[in-house]
Motif scaffolding. Structure first.
Motif, PDB file in Angstrom:
ATOM      1  N   TYR A 160      -6.212  12.151   8.106  1.00  0.00           N
ATOM      2  CA  TYR A 160      -4.960  12.180   7.343  1.00  0.00           C
ATOM      3  C   TYR A 160      -4.471  13.612   7.164  1.00  0.00           C
ATOM      4  O   TYR A 160      -3.276  13.892   7.124  1.00  0.00           O
ATOM      5  CB  TYR A 160      -5.217  11.507   5.998  1.00  0.00           C
ATOM      6  N   ALA A 180      -0.871   7.657   3.060  1.00  0.00           N
ATOM      7  CA  ALA A 180      -2.170   7.074   3.363  1.00  0.00           C
ATOM      8  C   ALA A 180      -2.019   5.695   3.987  1.00  0.00           C
ATOM      9  O   ALA A 180      -2.830   5.277   4.812  1.00  0.00           O
ATOM     10  CB  ALA A 180      -3.003   6.991   2.097  1.00  0.00           C
ATOM     11  N   ALA A 181      -0.946   4.992   3.611  1.00  0.00           N
ATOM     12  CA  ALA A 181      -0.741   3.652   4.160  1.00  0.00           C
ATOM     13  C   ALA A 181      -0.454   3.709   5.657  1.00  0.00           C
ATOM     14  O   ALA A 181      -0.813   2.800   6.401  1.00  0.00           O
ATOM     15  CB  ALA A 181       0.416   2.971   3.437  1.00  0.00           C
ATOM     16  N   LEU A 232      -4.784  -0.761  15.535  1.00  0.00           N
ATOM     17  CA  LEU A 232      -5.610  -0.476  16.709  1.00  0.00           C
ATOM     18  C   LEU A 232      -6.906  -1.281  16.671  1.00  0.00           C
ATOM     19  O   LEU A 232      -7.355  -1.781  17.693  1.00  0.00           O
ATOM     20  CB  LEU A 232      -5.906   1.022  16.804  1.00  0.00           C
ATOM     21  N   VAL A 244      -1.790   5.816   7.713  1.00  0.00           N
ATOM     22  CA  VAL A 244      -3.106   5.967   8.327  1.00  0.00           C
ATOM     23  C   VAL A 244      -3.762   4.598   8.414  1.00  0.00           C
ATOM     24  O   VAL A 244      -4.276   4.197   9.454  1.00  0.00           O
ATOM     25  CB  VAL A 244      -3.979   6.925   7.496  1.00  0.00           C
ATOM     26  N   TRP A 245      -3.686   3.874   7.315  1.00  0.00           N
ATOM     27  CA  TRP A 245      -4.282   2.551   7.236  1.00  0.00           C
ATOM     28  C   TRP A 245      -3.688   1.632   8.307  1.00  0.00           C
ATOM     29  O   TRP A 245      -4.400   0.969   9.034  1.00  0.00           O
ATOM     30  CB  TRP A 245      -4.031   1.985   5.833  1.00  0.00           C
ATOM     31  N   LYS A 274       0.823  -1.211   0.000  1.00  0.00           N
ATOM     32  CA  LYS A 274       0.000   0.000   0.000  1.00  0.00           C
ATOM     33  C   LYS A 274       0.846   1.245   0.000  1.00  0.00           C
ATOM     34  O   LYS A 274       0.514   2.259  -0.567  1.00  0.00           O
ATOM     35  CB  LYS A 274      -0.907   0.019   1.220  1.00  0.00           C
ATOM     36  N   SER A 305     -10.211   6.384  14.423  1.00  0.00           N
ATOM     37  CA  SER A 305     -10.234   7.042  13.117  1.00  0.00           C
ATOM     38  C   SER A 305      -9.207   8.151  13.121  1.00  0.00           C
ATOM     39  O   SER A 305      -9.137   8.971  14.029  1.00  0.00           O
ATOM     40  CB  SER A 305     -11.626   7.579  12.797  1.00  0.00           C
ATOM     41  N   ILE A 306      -8.378   8.133  12.104  1.00  0.00           N
ATOM     42  CA  ILE A 306      -7.279   9.085  12.009  1.00  0.00           C
ATOM     43  C   ILE A 306      -7.549  10.029  10.858  1.00  0.00           C
ATOM     44  O   ILE A 306      -7.895   9.603   9.758  1.00  0.00           O
ATOM     45  CB  ILE A 306      -5.941   8.354  11.795  1.00  0.00           C
ATOM     46  N   GLU A 354      -4.757   2.524  11.915  1.00  0.00           N
ATOM     47  CA  GLU A 354      -6.155   2.176  12.167  1.00  0.00           C
ATOM     48  C   GLU A 354      -6.308   0.664  12.298  1.00  0.00           C
ATOM     49  O   GLU A 354      -6.966   0.172  13.203  1.00  0.00           O
ATOM     50  CB  GLU A 354      -7.047   2.699  11.038  1.00  0.00           C
ATOM     51  N   LYS A 355      -5.655  -0.074  11.399  1.00  0.00           N
ATOM     52  CA  LYS A 355      -5.776  -1.530  11.416  1.00  0.00           C
ATOM     53  C   LYS A 355      -5.170  -2.101  12.695  1.00  0.00           C
ATOM     54  O   LYS A 355      -5.773  -2.941  13.358  1.00  0.00           O
ATOM     55  CB  LYS A 355      -5.064  -2.144  10.201  1.00  0.00           C
TER      56      LYS A 355
END
Lengths: 72, 806
Positions: free
Chosen positions: B121, B98-99, B108, B101-102, B49, B118-119, B105-106
């Motif tokens: 960006y 962006a990865a 957590l 952020v991904w 990603k 939710s973060i 989130e994942k």
């Protein structure tokens, strides 16, 4: 043109516009446009895994609720 | 040697320094650890990603996360919702793509008990919701750290939440208004087509009903803001623009229903929708740039540590500042801020008081010296006894003063607001007069009503309502491109009206740090390497300036290690090299070492002596910024009174003022003295612009009509100010004024245009010559004129800068 046809076409198209608008309003309300950068880039990561993850989170939340309502 | 990329952070290194781990290569243990963690957690798709993005390798964090679980911390930052879930706002550091952020989130989401992560960006802020009975906040923070990021907690104040909510509400209303108005146009086209080519009343009624259906949500949902505004206006006995918009559109709406039902005449539903939509956009532009004073005060209190270390018996306890009593002993470590006023009991070291006093040199504190709250320890670990409690300490006092200064900020009424009040009442009066005039002339009731309403519609407040926001928006955009941020649209107008500009010396006119201006060598074969290493050992601004100067003249120099290097506070640095004593410092140090140094200068002096013999003298001064003189001259051509304020002593103040050509100087001012000076100027009827950068300018910045923070300034100064100059230059200060003046000029023109326009169309409407089509065209045309005219801010400025260059 028959007034009847005009009425049908008008109400049909206005209904469609209404549906589109309602969808857009829902998207704003649920915070999908809050983060413009994420909105543009997150599209790349949209696959089955993400869907599962979202479902997982939802389940967690519901489980928690169930736990709380359980009389002890 | 070929370079290999690290499999985690994607930075390139030579193969020999890499950690080899099967087929993978890592630059450090940190990267390796994260790589394996992600693999174990099934998150390795992060790497596909992230693509070619480089990460910064993780820094090892030694600070333990257990204090995140303290109850003091929970009380302050964690909120609990009605379902019993905890929520906290974090800022995640280290997000590159962006990865990232991904991944956060994942990671957590995979933890048990984390309900939502939710973060954002755009600003790297995150909202975490979790069940505290399953997982603790410290483990959440640990997880973020484990995947290679770091998190800080911030206090998401209510203000921020409310501002976001208000903005969202506007988005919703605007979405409805825009969508409906756009659809309304299609129906209106049919109406106008029918108006010229003929159309049966039956079809016309169908179209009217469709428009009625469409106009209703616009007027009552999107236009609700105007009803609210008009109501509050009337409550305060003011006729506002909102009232005019509301009366005009509601009357037109009611009249159009009447037409639709009676099946005669022309309906005005499209005008209703258009007025509301246009004016709503104008209003939104204003709301967008609104700033709340309370936010600033929040930011200010954040600079004081909320938890302090207090000595209780033999141990050190952490407790909330407000619980500390006078007489208790507190500990301050290097890099920490003192929360309370007090007196040093043991330990010594340097304190940075620049934030409060403006004194740029560190102050050395010994036992029995006083500590001022809000100052930062540079290298000292010391204990001090609180002499005042939190509420009475200097810093809290400053916050209170600031609060006062902000609430007393003079309110400069905006031209458009003042005008619109008269305009609105005049139009309403004319409309009623027209109706009665026609009714008694005599005409039928609905003919008279229609003419009366047409006066309100043709006097459409569109142009008037758009005059200010559009011109301002262009001005704001132009400023932003040049590194000038106006926090509120209204500031442009206030700034344009300014009659006096007050500048702080340190950091605003000058660089804010000393620079070597003159060097004299008394020893010809001086070893620069030793000197460079000597000054390199010290963090004092003077030593740093000398080090920078040497480095600029010879980049090949490298530091060598000196023996017995030690820093003597308020004196200089002394060390030994090849058995010879080398010393660098001020006159005091030289005197104590028995070295003759009797040079008289206005500037700060730095002496360098080898083996008891003076070998070089450096003169240092805080020099004015580039082009300071030209900028100040230009400011003067605007007819502004330019004043310099400083907390520094008079000699330095006048030297700088002379250099840049300022005649009016006030030296030796305390932060409060600066504020008093500005208040004095207000009493004389001046509109004051204040430019500064430090905490010592805070009160003045808050008290001035417009406070301008220079970009390098402290965070709080930026918070308090109304305008921020990002690139820190005085040229931009001049540009900011130039842009605001041009913009204000255009606002006046725009208002003029719309008034002239109305003075032509209103008599036409009153005499009953306005047909619906003309009304609609006139409305769009006046708005177009205003928008088109506003674009000239840009155009005027580009031609201006072109001629300057040629």
């Amino acid at each position: 043109m028959d007034p009847w046809v005009v009425t049908m076409m008008l109400s049909g198209s206005l209904f469609l516009a209404g549906v589109a608008l309602a969808g857009f309003l829902w998207a704003i309300k649920s915070g999908q446009f809050d983060d413009e950068k994420k909105m543009m880039s997150q599209v790349h990561f949209d696959d089955e895994q993400e869907l599962n993850d979202a479902a997982q989170q939802q389940k967690k939340r519901e489980e928690l609720k169930k736990k709380e309502y359980r009389p002890e | 040697m070929s370079n290999v990329t690290c499999d985690h952070c994607h930075l390139e290194f030579t193969d020999s320094v890499m950690i080899h781990d099967e087929q993978y290569r890592f630059c450090c243990k940190g990267c390796q650890g994260i790589f394996h963690l992600l693999k174990d957690e099934g998150l390795e798709s992060f790497y596909t990603k992230m693509g070619d993005t480089h990460l910064s390798p993780p820094t090892q964090i030694f600070e333990s996360s257990h204090n995140f679980d303290s109850s003091v911390f929970y009380d302050q930052f964690v909120s609990v919702d009605k379902e019993g879930l905890c929520e906290v706002s974090l800022v995640i550091e280290g997000i590159h793509c962006a990865a990232c952020v991904w991944l956060n989130e994942k990671a957590l989401h995979k933890m048990d008990g984390v309900i939502e992560a939710s973060i954002n960006y755009t600003n790297n802020k995150a909202k975490i919701v979790w069940d505290d009975s399953v997982v603790k906040l410290s483990s959440i923070i640990d997880m973020i750290r484990a995947v290679g990021y770091d998190a800080f907690v911030y206090d998401a104040s209510l203000q921020e939440v409310r501002a976001n909510k208000e903005r969202k509400e506007y988005y919703l209303r605007m979405a409805v208004a825009t969508a409906v108005t756009m659809n309304m146009m299609w129906v209106a086209i049919a109406q106008y087509g029918g108006y010229f080519t003929g159309m049966t009343q039956e079809i016309k009624t169908i179209l009217n009903f469709a428009e009625w259906f469409l106009a209703t949500p616009v007027l009552f949902y999107s236009g609700w803001i105007f009803y609210r505004g008009a109501y509050y206006g009337l409550k305060n006995k003011a006729i506002t623009m909102d009232l005019l918009v509301v009366t005009g559109s509601t009357l037109a709406y009611v009249y159009s229903i009447y037409i639709t039902v009676l099946e005669k005449g022309e309906a005005y539903f499209d005008s209703v929708a258009m007025i509301i939509t246009f004016v709503l956009f104008g209003k939104f532009l204003e709301v967008l740039s609104r700033k709340n004073a309370a936010d600033t005060l929040d930011a200010m209190s954040k600079h004081i540590p909320s938890v302090v270390s207090v000595v209780r018996g033999d141990e050190i306890v952490e407790m909330s500042v407000s619980e500390v009593k006078v007489g208790e002993v507190l500990r301050v470590r290097s890099g920490e801020r003192a929360a309370l006023d007090g007196e040093v009991t043991s330990g010594e070291g340097n304190f940075d008081e620049s934030s409060l006093t403006g004194e740029s040199n560190p102050v050395y504190k010994r036992p029995s010296d006083t500590i001022i709250s809000g100052t930062t320890s540079i290298d000292a670990i010391l204990f001090y006894r609180a002499t005042k409690d939190f509420a009475h300490s200097t810093y809290s006092h400053l916050v209170q003063l600031l609060e006062g200064a902000m609430s007393k900020k003079p309110h400069i009424e905006q031209l458009a607001n003042r005008l619109s009040q008269h305009f609105s009442s005049t139009i309403l009066f004319l409309a009623i007069a027209t109706f009665w005039g026609w009714y008694f002339w005599p005409h039928s009731f609905d003919r008279s009503l229609m003419v009366g309403i047409s006066v309100i519609i043709i006097a459409c407040p569109c142009a008037l309502a758009l005059a200010t926001p559009v011109a301002t928006l262009v001005g704001l955009a132009l400023g932003a491109k040049r590194g000038i941020v106006f926090k509120r649209a209204a500031h442009i107008e206030t700034m344009a009206k300014a009659t006096m500009i007050v500048l702080d010396k340190t950091g605003t006119i000058t660089q804010g740090r000393p620079i070597v201006v003159n060097v004299e060598f008394t020893d010809n074969d001086i070893d620069m390497k030793t000197l460079y290493s000597l000054v390199g050992a010290s963090k004092h601004p003077v030593s740093r300036a000398v080090a920078r100067y040497i480095q600029e003249h010879d980049e090949t120099l490298s530091q060598i290690s000196l023996e017995e290097s030690k820093e003597i506070p308020a004196r200089g640095v002394v060390a030994r090299h090849n058995g010879v004593v080398v010393a660098g410092g001020n006159g005091q140090l030289m005197k104590e070492m028995g070295i003759d140094s009797t040079i008289v200068s206005d500037n700060t002096l730095f002496y360098y002596a080898v083996d008891g013999k003076l070998s070089a003298t450096f003169e240092l001064r805080d020099t004015p910024k580039a082009k300071a003189k030209e900028s100040i001259e230009k400011l003067k051509t605007f007819g502004l009174r330019v004043v310099m304020l400083t907390g520094d002593h008079e000699k330095t103040a006048y030297a700088v003022a002379n250099d840049v050509g300022i005649d009016e100087v006030h030296a030796h001012l305390t932060p409060q003295g600066k504020l008093e000076f500005i208040q004095e100027a207000h009493r004389d009827g001046h509109i004051v612009v204040m430019a500064g950068d430090g905490v010592n300018d805070l009160l003045a910045l808050a008290g001035a009509d417009i406070g301008i923070a220079m970009g390098s300034g402290s965070d709080i100064a930026i918070e308090v100010s109304d305008v921020i100059i990002l690139n820190d230059s005085l040229i931009s200060l001049h540009e900011a004024l130039a842009i605001s003046r041009r913009t204000y000029g255009l606002i006046k023109q725009n208002l003029g245009i719309s008034l002239v326009y109305n003075s032509i169309t209103i008599p036409l409407a009153m005499s009953g010559y306005v047909i619906p089509l003309l009304a609609a065209i006139s409305m769009s045309f006046s708005s177009l004129l205003v928008v088109g005219n506003s674009m000239r801010v840009k155009w005027m400025y580009t031609t201006d800068s072109n001629t300057k260059m040629s």
